[in-house]
Design an enzyme around this catalytic site. Structure first.
Site, PDB file in Angstrom:
ATOM      1  N   SER A   1       0.223  -1.067   0.013  1.00 50.03           N
ATOM      2  CA  SER A   1       0.056   0.245  -0.292  1.00 50.03           C
ATOM      3  C   SER A   1       0.937   1.038   0.077  1.00 50.03           C
ATOM      4  CB  SER A   1      -0.872   0.007   1.000  1.00 50.03           C
ATOM      5  OG  SER A   1      -2.017   0.834   1.029  1.00 50.03           O
TER       6      SER A   1
ATOM      7  N   HIS B   1      -2.814  -1.349  -4.198  1.00 49.20           N
ATOM      8  CA  HIS B   1      -4.016  -1.205  -4.229  1.00 49.20           C
ATOM      9  C   HIS B   1      -4.392  -0.228  -4.123  1.00 49.20           C
ATOM     10  CE1 HIS B   1      -4.219  -1.379  -0.011  1.00 49.20           C
ATOM     11  NE2 HIS B   1      -3.938  -0.592  -0.110  1.00 49.20           N
TER      12      HIS B   1
END
Length: 201
Positions: free
Chosen positions: A101, A126
């Site tokens: 992330s 993501h």
């Protein structure tokens, strides 16, 4: 029983006696930074403060940021990324363990050609998430708009730093995409896998 932060001896230039300092302060003196937790405002401000201090101390020496982070707050991660671009010295990024992330976003922000993953490291990208779904409808809509703007910002950075097309980055960010060190190199998030550097020496 926790032992706390380990302490190591450190002698200042011109001093005869060494003083005991925590290991992180000693490593900061060598321009080694560590992101080993969730990215939040506190750790982001610490990293930014250290980078700005080291930038003022000597603009000619590179910095090295070691990353093992599951991600965290989007704006805190973006602020670390922006500081890395702002300081004059090159910032090497080294992924050990996991850069997920916001961790992977910061990893990709290292100086191009100076982003490294250790052989067994994992990288995950993501889309940014929102945690405010229990408010008024209008608030949720404004929040959704802001998340879309942040997603667009993050996508543009990944496109710029990896060389991958926007459609591919956008498609991959729809879900959690985990990569091995070699896959992260092929994707353009890192430039080298540590075993590659060992084989050339």
């Amino acid at each position: 029983m926790p032992i706390g932060v380990p302490r190591v001896p450190f002698r200042l230039p011109g001093e005869e006696e060494a003083v005991w300092v925590d290991v992180y302060n000693r490593l900061y003196r060598e321009r080694l930074l560590f992101l080993g937790q969730n990215v939040d405002d506190e750790i982001a401000n610490q990293l930014i403060g250290i980078m700005i201090y080291l930038n003022g101390e000597d603009e000619s020496k590179d910095m090295y940021m070691y990353i093992n982070s599951p991600g965290g707050a989007v704006l805190a991660g973006i602020s670390v990324y922006d500081a890395m671009q702002f300081v004059v010295p090159d910032v090497h990024t080294i992924c050990m363990g996991l850069a997920a992330s916001m961790g992977s976003f910061i990893l990709t922000g290292g100086e191009i050609t100076k982003r490294i993953a250790l052989p067994h490291a994992r990288v995950m990208i993501h889309q940014p998430a929102s945690s405010y779904y229990d408010g008024q409808a209008g608030e949720c809509m404004m929040e959704a708009e802001e998340v879309l703007k942040l997603r667009d910002c993050i996508t543009k950075v990944y496109v710029q730093r990896t060389g991958k097309p926007a459609w591919l980055i956008s498609e991959d960010m729809e879900r959690d995409v985990f990569m091995s060190a070699k896959e992260a190199q092929e994707y353009g998030i890192v430039d080298l896998v540590a075993s590659d550097t060992n084989s050339t020496t």
